[in-house]
Design an enzyme around this catalytic site. Structure first.
Site, PDB file in Angstrom:
ATOM      1  N   LYS A   9       0.824  -1.215   0.000  1.00 45.31           N
ATOM      2  CA  LYS A   9       0.000   0.000   0.000  1.00 45.31           C
ATOM      3  C   LYS A   9       0.863   1.274   0.000  1.00 45.31           C
ATOM      4  O   LYS A   9       2.071   1.204   0.234  1.00 45.31           O
ATOM      5  CB  LYS A   9      -0.943  -0.041   1.217  1.00 45.31           C
ATOM      6  CG  LYS A   9      -1.983  -1.185   1.157  1.00 45.31           C
ATOM      7  CD  LYS A   9      -2.973  -1.094   2.331  1.00 45.31           C
ATOM      8  CE  LYS A   9      -4.022  -2.195   2.277  1.00 45.31           C
ATOM      9  NZ  LYS A   9      -4.999  -2.077   3.401  1.00 45.31           N
ATOM     10  N   ASN A 112      -2.049   0.370   6.755  1.00 46.78           N
ATOM     11  CA  ASN A 112      -1.536  -0.888   7.311  1.00 46.78           C
ATOM     12  C   ASN A 112      -0.663  -1.689   6.341  1.00 46.78           C
ATOM     13  O   ASN A 112      -0.590  -2.918   6.424  1.00 46.78           O
ATOM     14  CB  ASN A 112      -2.682  -1.728   7.911  1.00 46.78           C
ATOM     15  CG  ASN A 112      -3.710  -2.151   6.877  1.00 46.78           C
ATOM     16  OD1 ASN A 112      -3.586  -1.825   5.700  1.00 46.78           O
ATOM     17  ND2 ASN A 112      -4.705  -2.901   7.320  1.00 46.78           N
TER      18      ASN A 112
HETATM   19  P1  IDP Z   1      -7.646  -7.066   5.625  1.00 48.80           P
HETATM   20  O1  IDP Z   1      -6.909  -6.005   4.817  1.00 48.80           O
HETATM   21  O2  IDP Z   1      -6.820  -7.541   6.779  1.00 48.80           O
HETATM   22  O3  IDP Z   1      -8.167  -8.203   4.771  1.00 48.80           O
HETATM   23  P2  IDP Z   1     -10.389  -6.064   5.712  1.00 48.80           P
HETATM   24  O4  IDP Z   1     -11.335  -6.311   6.829  1.00 48.80           O
HETATM   25  O5  IDP Z   1     -10.603  -6.791   4.416  1.00 48.80           O
HETATM   26  O6  IDP Z   1      -8.903  -6.331   6.285  1.00 48.80           O
HETATM   27  O7  IDP Z   1     -10.394  -4.503   5.445  1.00 48.80           O
HETATM   28  C1  IDP Z   1      -9.803  -3.951   4.295  1.00 48.80           C
HETATM   29  C2  IDP Z   1      -9.016  -2.731   4.681  1.00 48.80           C
HETATM   30  O8  IDP Z   1      -9.900  -1.740   5.172  1.00 48.80           O
HETATM   31  C3  IDP Z   1      -8.004  -2.948   5.827  1.00 48.80           C
HETATM   32  O9  IDP Z   1      -6.756  -3.453   5.392  1.00 48.80           O
HETATM   33  C4  IDP Z   1      -7.878  -1.569   6.411  1.00 48.80           C
HETATM   34  O10 IDP Z   1      -6.974  -0.780   5.633  1.00 48.80           O
HETATM   35  C5  IDP Z   1      -9.273  -1.012   6.240  1.00 48.80           C
HETATM   36  N1  IDP Z   1     -10.061  -1.211   7.465  1.00 48.80           N
HETATM   37  C6  IDP Z   1     -10.631  -2.336   7.896  1.00 48.80           C
HETATM   38  N2  IDP Z   1     -11.270  -2.161   9.074  1.00 48.80           N
HETATM   39  C7  IDP Z   1     -11.088  -0.860   9.369  1.00 48.80           C
HETATM   40  C8  IDP Z   1     -11.515  -0.046  10.482  1.00 48.80           C
HETATM   41  O11 IDP Z   1     -12.189  -0.494  11.412  1.00 48.80           O
HETATM   42  N3  IDP Z   1     -11.107   1.262  10.446  1.00 48.80           N
HETATM   43  C9  IDP Z   1     -10.363   1.788   9.431  1.00 48.80           C
HETATM   44  N4  IDP Z   1      -9.944   1.044   8.376  1.00 48.80           N
HETATM   45  C10 IDP Z   1     -10.295  -0.254   8.363  1.00 48.80           C
END
Ligand code: IDP
Ligand code: MG
Length: 137
Positions: A9, A112
């Site tokens: 990212k 992240n």
């Molecule tokens: P992952 O990337 O570990 O698969 P997902 O639940 O698919 O996680 O979420 C996609 C992306 O959305 C995450 O990598 C993160 O950047 C963002 N995200 C997920 N949950 C949150 C949150 O609660 N607050 C802010 N960003 C979030």
């Protein structure tokens, strides 16, 4: 043999840790089938993350994903989806295990460092989203 999609990212690209992250893939026997550095458009990011369209963080996620270039790669190996997810660590870097990519390179849940497909089925769709057949060698 399984394939999965990785995105390094914008935060990790800006930090200059593309090589360090790709080294971790190769160290875990994930072969680089294809890789490229690209700038996502807003429409790219919205459709890639369409599954999260109703979530409160969707707009921030899209804005973040287009804030700079990303590196998208196709990784291949035994159990590639799970091996890659283990290397990445938990979505929230504060909860990610020591030694994982997110624990070592990510600042917070918004920025992240990496994306990884969460299933073989989604991996196929995500790979097709970014790569043409002739790029998959
Ligand atoms: P992952 O990337 O570990 O698969 P997902 O639940 O698919 O996680 O979420 C996609 C992306 O959305 C995450 O990598 C993160 O950047 C963002 N995200 C997920 N949950 C949150 C949150 O609660 N607050 C802010 N960003 C979030
Ligand atoms: Mg996900």
């Amino acid at each position: 043999m399984e394939q999965t999609l990785s995105i390094i990212k914008p935060d990790a690209v800006a930090k200059g840790v593309i090589g360090k992250i790709i080294d971790r893939f190769e160290s875990e026997q994930l072969r680089i089938v294809a890789t490229k550095k690209i700038q996502l458009s807003k429409q790219d990011a919205q459709s890639f993350y369409a599954v999260h369209a109703e979530r409160p963080f969707f707009k921030d996620l899209v804005d973040f994903m287009i804030s700079g270039p990303v590196v998208v790669s196709v990784l291949e190996g035994e159990n590639a989806v799970l091996v890659h997810r283990d290397l990445m660590g938990a979505t929230d870097p504060k909860e990610a295990e020591i030694g994982t990519i997110r624990a070592d390179f990510a600042e917070n849940i918004d920025a992240n460092a990496v994306h990884g497909s969460d299933s073989v089925e989604n991996a196929k769709n995500e790979i097709r989203f970014f790569f043409a057949d002739r790029e998959l060698t």
